[in-house]
Design a protein around this motif. Structure first.
Motif, short mmCIF file in Angstrom:
data_model
loop_
_atom_site.label_atom_id
_atom_site.label_comp_id
_atom_site.label_asym_id
_atom_site.label_seq_id
_atom_site.Cartn_x
_atom_site.Cartn_y
_atom_site.Cartn_z
N SER A 241 -30.40 -22.10 -40.73
CA SER A 241 -31.56 -21.68 -41.50
C SER A 241 -31.07 -20.96 -42.75
CB SER A 241 -32.44 -20.75 -40.67
OG SER A 241 -31.71 -19.57 -40.36
N GLY A 242 -31.94 -20.75 -43.71
CA GLY A 242 -31.53 -20.00 -44.89
C GLY A 242 -31.33 -20.89 -46.10
N ARG A 243 -31.42 -20.28 -47.29
CA ARG A 243 -31.39 -21.03 -48.53
C ARG A 243 -30.03 -21.11 -49.17
NH1 ARG A 243 -36.82 -18.61 -51.53
NH2 ARG A 243 -38.30 -19.12 -49.87
N THR A 244 -29.06 -20.36 -48.69
CA THR A 244 -27.77 -20.29 -49.36
C THR A 244 -26.66 -20.90 -48.52
OG1 THR A 244 -27.39 -18.07 -48.49
CG2 THR A 244 -28.41 -18.26 -50.67
N PHE A 245 -27.01 -21.89 -47.73
CA PHE A 245 -26.05 -22.52 -46.82
C PHE A 245 -24.83 -23.03 -47.55
CE2 PHE A 245 -24.56 -24.67 -43.15
CZ PHE A 245 -24.12 -25.93 -43.54
N SER A 246 -25.00 -23.57 -48.75
CA SER A 246 -23.88 -24.17 -49.47
C SER A 246 -22.83 -23.14 -49.85
CB SER A 246 -24.38 -24.90 -50.71
OG SER A 246 -25.02 -24.00 -51.59
N ASN A 247 -23.17 -21.86 -49.85
CA ASN A 247 -22.20 -20.81 -50.16
C ASN A 247 -21.36 -20.40 -48.96
OD1 ASN A 247 -23.25 -20.70 -52.76
ND2 ASN A 247 -24.65 -19.03 -52.28
N TYR A 248 -21.79 -20.81 -47.77
CA TYR A 248 -21.16 -20.36 -46.54
C TYR A 248 -19.96 -21.22 -46.18
CZ TYR A 248 -25.16 -17.40 -45.26
OH TYR A 248 -26.11 -16.43 -45.21
N ALA A 249 -18.88 -20.59 -45.76
CA ALA A 249 -17.84 -21.31 -45.04
C ALA A 249 -18.35 -21.49 -43.62
CB ALA A 249 -16.54 -20.53 -45.04
N MET A 250 -18.13 -22.66 -43.05
CA MET A 250 -18.59 -22.95 -41.69
C MET A 250 -17.41 -23.36 -40.83
SD MET A 250 -21.82 -22.36 -41.86
CE MET A 250 -22.33 -23.03 -40.27
N ALA A 251 -17.53 -23.10 -39.56
CA ALA A 251 -16.42 -23.41 -38.66
C ALA A 251 -16.94 -23.76 -37.28
CB ALA A 251 -15.47 -22.23 -38.57
N TRP A 252 -16.07 -24.39 -36.53
CA TRP A 252 -16.30 -24.63 -35.11
C TRP A 252 -15.20 -23.92 -34.33
CZ3 TRP A 252 -20.55 -26.98 -33.12
CH2 TRP A 252 -21.32 -27.76 -33.98
N PHE A 253 -15.61 -23.25 -33.27
CA PHE A 253 -14.71 -22.65 -32.30
C PHE A 253 -15.08 -23.20 -30.93
CE2 PHE A 253 -12.55 -19.10 -34.51
CZ PHE A 253 -13.24 -19.11 -35.71
N ARG A 254 -14.20 -23.03 -29.96
CA ARG A 254 -14.52 -23.46 -28.60
C ARG A 254 -13.94 -22.47 -27.59
NH1 ARG A 254 -10.69 -28.89 -28.15
NH2 ARG A 254 -8.66 -27.81 -28.06
N GLN A 255 -14.59 -22.47 -26.43
CA GLN A 255 -14.14 -21.59 -25.35
C GLN A 255 -14.17 -22.35 -24.03
OE1 GLN A 255 -16.32 -17.90 -24.93
NE2 GLN A 255 -14.57 -16.92 -23.92
N ALA A 256 -13.00 -22.54 -23.47
CA ALA A 256 -12.88 -23.20 -22.17
C ALA A 256 -13.03 -22.16 -21.06
CB ALA A 256 -11.52 -23.89 -22.07
N PRO A 257 -13.39 -22.60 -19.86
CA PRO A 257 -13.57 -21.66 -18.74
C PRO A 257 -12.33 -20.80 -18.52
CG PRO A 257 -14.40 -23.82 -18.15
CD PRO A 257 -13.70 -23.99 -19.47
N GLY A 258 -12.53 -19.50 -18.46
CA GLY A 258 -11.43 -18.58 -18.18
C GLY A 258 -10.48 -18.34 -19.35
N GLN A 259 -10.83 -18.87 -20.52
CA GLN A 259 -9.95 -18.71 -21.68
C GLN A 259 -10.69 -18.04 -22.82
OE1 GLN A 259 -7.80 -22.24 -22.82
NE2 GLN A 259 -7.58 -22.94 -20.71
N GLU A 260 -9.91 -17.54 -23.79
CA GLU A 260 -10.51 -16.93 -24.95
C GLU A 260 -11.01 -18.01 -25.91
OE1 GLU A 260 -7.91 -12.79 -25.10
OE2 GLU A 260 -7.79 -14.22 -26.74
N ARG A 261 -11.95 -17.62 -26.75
CA ARG A 261 -12.47 -18.55 -27.75
C ARG A 261 -11.37 -18.86 -28.76
NH1 ARG A 261 -18.48 -17.32 -29.53
NH2 ARG A 261 -17.54 -15.38 -30.32
N GLU A 262 -11.28 -20.13 -29.15
CA GLU A 262 -10.24 -20.53 -30.08
C GLU A 262 -10.81 -21.34 -31.24
OE1 GLU A 262 -7.36 -23.09 -28.24
OE2 GLU A 262 -8.78 -24.71 -27.92
N PHE A 263 -10.12 -21.28 -32.36
CA PHE A 263 -10.52 -21.97 -33.57
C PHE A 263 -10.31 -23.48 -33.42
CE2 PHE A 263 -11.12 -22.86 -37.94
CZ PHE A 263 -10.08 -23.69 -38.35
#
Length: 124
Positions: free
Chosen positions: A25-47
């Motif tokens: 949502s929001g009007r300034t999306f194009s200014n944002y850096a975007m990323a995906w992270f993931r978290q497997a069971p029992g593990q820390e979230r990773e880039f």
């Protein structure tokens, strides 16, 4: 306030493909850096991967380079993660994240907006 909503998760066999979407949502999306992270069971979230707002420059983790592609459509306020050649070790909850200051980074704390996550399960 920006809200991020992920869709596209599911179950797939090893070697298959999925495409995740994250709509902001929001009007300034194009200014944002975007990323995906993931978290497997029992593990820390990773880039997983990140993309710059205006230039579209991308950066991904070694574990997914050549298999996953991050992209964005600023007109639709959406960022995508195309995942090919999926492996059982890719099983995780995948989170979309945004940085309003436009900084592409693999560091979780650099991102100020997060989605709720979508489950990806890869069976062997």
């Amino acid at each position: 306030q920006v809200q991020l909503v992920e869709t596209g998760g599911g179950s797939v066999q090893a070697g298959g493909s999925l495409r995740l979407s994250c709509r902001a949502s929001g009007r300034t999306f194009s200014n944002y850096a975007m990323a995906w992270f993931r978290q497997a069971p029992g593990q820390e979230r990773e880039f997983v991967a990140a993309i710059h707002g205006s230039s579209g420059g991308t950066y991904s983790a070694d574990s997914v380079t050549g298999r996953f592609t991050i992209s964005r459509d600023n007109a639709k306020n959406t960022v995508y993660l195309q995942m090919n050649s999926l492996k059982p070790e890719d099983t995780a909850i995948y989170f979309c994240a945004g940085d309003s200051r436009g900084r592409v980074s693999g560091i979780e704390s650099m991102y100020d907006y997060w989605g709720q996550g979508t489950q990806v399960t890869v069976s062997s």
